[in-house]
Design an enzyme around this catalytic site. Structure first.
Site, PDB file in Angstrom:
ATOM      1  N   SER A 117       0.811  -1.218   0.000  1.00 19.81           N
ATOM      2  CA  SER A 117       0.000   0.000   0.000  1.00 19.81           C
ATOM      3  C   SER A 117       0.846   1.270   0.000  1.00 19.81           C
ATOM      4  CB  SER A 117      -0.954   0.013   1.200  1.00 19.81           C
ATOM      5  OG  SER A 117      -0.242   0.228   2.390  1.00 19.81           O
ATOM      6  N   LYS A 155       1.239   4.726   6.785  1.00 27.84           N
ATOM      7  CA  LYS A 155       0.626   5.507   5.694  1.00 27.84           C
ATOM      8  C   LYS A 155       1.076   6.972   5.759  1.00 27.84           C
ATOM      9  CE  LYS A 155      -2.425   2.337   4.188  1.00 27.84           C
ATOM     10  NZ  LYS A 155      -1.697   1.254   4.866  1.00 27.84           N
TER      11      LYS A 155
END
Lengths: 195, 195
Positions: A117, A155
């Site tokens: 991701s 993230k």
DNA sequence: CATATAATAGCACATATGTTCGACAAAAAA
DNA sequence: TTTTTTGTCGAACATATGTGCTATTATATG
């Protein structure tokens, strides 16, 4: 994890190498840390070597070398975060990354990147990221977060229209709004990759 | 002052301490410099100690320390490769990366990534890659190379139609055929990024 | 040439040092 | 509670390793 005795041994080895220029013998360590059997020392040495703090050649006297001469603690590497357990619980601990900064910082942990991701930020599957728990990731930084207290994720963080989001660096993933289900762990400060 | 043999002994000791992290024994020196008697080595050692080149504790194995070697074993970081200079020349040296592998390995150097030609492999500008000079990059591996002996570069290696190429991980760059202008440095084994 | 100095060899000795194995107690986990 | 893990001890063993002594050869020096 490194036990009290092991830390003591590590410190003694470091001190000796630093002051003498060569490592102590098993018996010297034995004496110095107040153990009575050389094999107890061997036992701890093996652990410390397995953890990566020390290195040693077989059957060669005074062949212990240390990577921690300038530092004392390794950075704990956390694997799968166990549901319900506090972050630093033993369950999550899968290893230790030798620390080589200048100051002792207990606020550092390492996480293994799982998935792709963040691939567009150059964070690949199985990379190790070092997280400083004492730093709050600002907009544009990469941070580590705990979702529902069970899953750790790394993230980008950013604010869009007054709301804060976890933003993957991969178009195939969606932004995640930061709400009460998401706990901040810290800021990602460095990266290791073994190839 | 220092005889040929003594210089040889000195060099061997330095080399050993640097690569192993601990000094050789009298017998190892004996063997290494082509002498047949340990007492001959003792003889030279005494001279070298008297001259101040070496230091040593009595009756303690592997206790030789050398003034000409600092006992640090970090990985040298090379910056801009100076034209005409050998790779490891002082000119190229810009720092030291604390060592974090398992064994002490003098075949490791670190290079700072310059540019974005490997960005699709997750190697970003200013990343430090650790290179093992003792490993030959196979097809599909990432290797470090010297172009015209003046410029270091990190690229994928592969064979296409019987020719070997340096292959960037970025569509904006072209493959480079490996010819006599390109010298192999080694294989990229790990990566370090500070954020 | 005679003699001092530098290098070298060979060997033997004492001990410094790593390693192994079995046993056992304390602590932690199941 | 039972089982497993962790830490500890002691002793014995093999060998790695520093040291000392004597003898021999080469190299210089007067």
């Amino acid at each position: 994890m490194v036990s009290k005795k092991q830390e003591e041994i590590l410190n003694y080895i470091d001190k000796t190498i630093k002051s003498n220029g060569y490592s102590p013998t098993v018996r010297e360590i034995c004496e110095a840390v107040g153990l009575k059997s050389t094999s107890t020392v061997q036992y701890h040495l093996k652990k410390l070597i397995d953890l990566g703090f020390l290195n040693k050649s077989e059957n060669i006297s005074r062949s212990i070398t240390s990577r921690t001469v300038d530092s004392k603690y390794g950075i704990p590497i956390l694997g799968e975060i166990s549901a319900g357990q506090p972050l630093m619980a033993e369950e999550n601990y899968i290893g230790e990354l030798p620390y080589f900064g200048n100051e002792i910082n207990t606020e550092l942990i390492a996480l293994k990147i799982n998935g792709d991701s963040m691939i567009d930020a150059g964070l690949y599957n199985d990379d190790l990221v070092v997280i400083d728990k004492s730093m709050i990731p600002a907009d544009g930084d990469i941070g580590a977060f705990l979702i529902h207290n069970t899953e750790a994720t790394v993230k980008y963080v950013d604010t869009i229209a007054d709301k804060r989001y976890l933003i993957p660096a991969n178009k195939n993933y969606d932004n995640i709004e930061i709400d009460e289900n998401i706990t901040q762990i810290g800021k990602v400060v460095s990266l290791f990759r073994d190839m």
